[in-house]
Design an enzyme around this catalytic site. Structure first.
Site, PDB file in Angstrom:
ATOM      1  N   PRO A 135       0.776  -1.240   0.000  1.00 30.94           N
ATOM      2  CA  PRO A 135       0.000   0.000   0.000  1.00 30.94           C
ATOM      3  C   PRO A 135       0.814   1.301   0.000  1.00 30.94           C
ATOM      4  CG  PRO A 135       0.044  -0.927   2.195  1.00 30.94           C
ATOM      5  CD  PRO A 135       0.763  -1.906   1.304  1.00 30.94           C
ATOM      6  N   CYS A 136       1.463   1.579  -1.106  1.00 31.83           N
ATOM      7  CA  CYS A 136       2.273   2.792  -1.205  1.00 31.83           C
ATOM      8  C   CYS A 136       1.422   4.061  -1.132  1.00 31.83           C
ATOM      9  CB  CYS A 136       3.145   2.761  -2.453  1.00 31.83           C
ATOM     10  SG  CYS A 136       2.245   2.404  -3.965  1.00 31.83           S
ATOM     11  N   HIS A 137       0.105   3.929  -1.323  1.00 35.92           N
ATOM     12  CA  HIS A 137      -0.765   5.100  -1.185  1.00 35.92           C
ATOM     13  C   HIS A 137      -0.831   5.578   0.267  1.00 35.92           C
ATOM     14  CE1 HIS A 137      -3.438   1.669  -0.397  1.00 35.92           C
ATOM     15  NE2 HIS A 137      -4.162   2.506   0.335  1.00 35.92           N
TER      16      HIS A 137
END
Length: 184
Positions: A135-137
């Site tokens: 989950p780089c967001h």
């Protein structure tokens, strides 16, 4: 995704609120996710080794259904990704960020045992082969700005990152006082 030329690669598409997502997997696990039409490394034309196989992605799509409804989801799925040792360390640290939480590029750098490599973390996340699952967001700047997002294609970039954060219950602008940075 470096696979040999004869290895079977399974794919399937998933209609989501942020666009049509294309998933790729080997027999070992998920290897790539991108918005269909993206200019990302696996986003090129599918070749003869690519096999459309919905059964491979059944569990994945159930988890994505829940995620896009705003439900807390842990993507504990087999992965088959490749990268440099640093990229793998960054992706591992990023995967540990829980649903509904945020951290900074700086904290991810610390978790990857490279505390001064803050900009390099951004570079590693820009080639993240499995956004949302890794989950780089959930990674933002230390001053509370959104930062970049590379799930390329129509609807990609910052607008997609904001949409994903809203799904997880964040409202924008992010009040910096409510963002608690910690090691993932």
């Amino acid at each position: 995704m470096k696979k040999n030329k004869t290895e079977k690669i399974f794919y399937e598409e998933y209609s989501s609120p942020i666009g049509t997502l294309r998933f790729l997997a080997t027999e070992r696990g998920l290897s790539e996710l991108y918005i269909k039409g993206a200019r990302q490394k696996g986003g090129k034309d599918l070749g003869e080794n690519f096999i459309k196989e919905p059964k491979v992605f059944k569990k994945v799509f159930k988890l994505f259904d829940l995620f896009f409804k705003g439900k807390k989801v842990e993507f504990n799925l087999p992965l088959d990704i490749t990268g440099t040792p640093f990229q793998l360390a960054v992706w591992k640290a990023t995967k540990a960020i829980p649903f509904g939480s945020l951290t900074s590029y700086k904290e991810v750098a610390k978790s990857a045992r490279r505390p001064k490599a803050v900009r390099a973390v951004g570079g590693a996340l820009s080639v993240n082969p499995l956004p949302i699952i890794i989950p780089c967001h959930r990674v933002i700047t230390s001053n509370g700005k959104i930062g970049g997002f590379s799930l390329l294609g129509e609807g990609g970039g910052e607008a997609t990152k904001i949409a994903l954060l809203k799904i997880e219950g964040f409202s924008l602008p992010l009040p910096l006082s409510s963002v608690k940075f910690k090691h993932p």
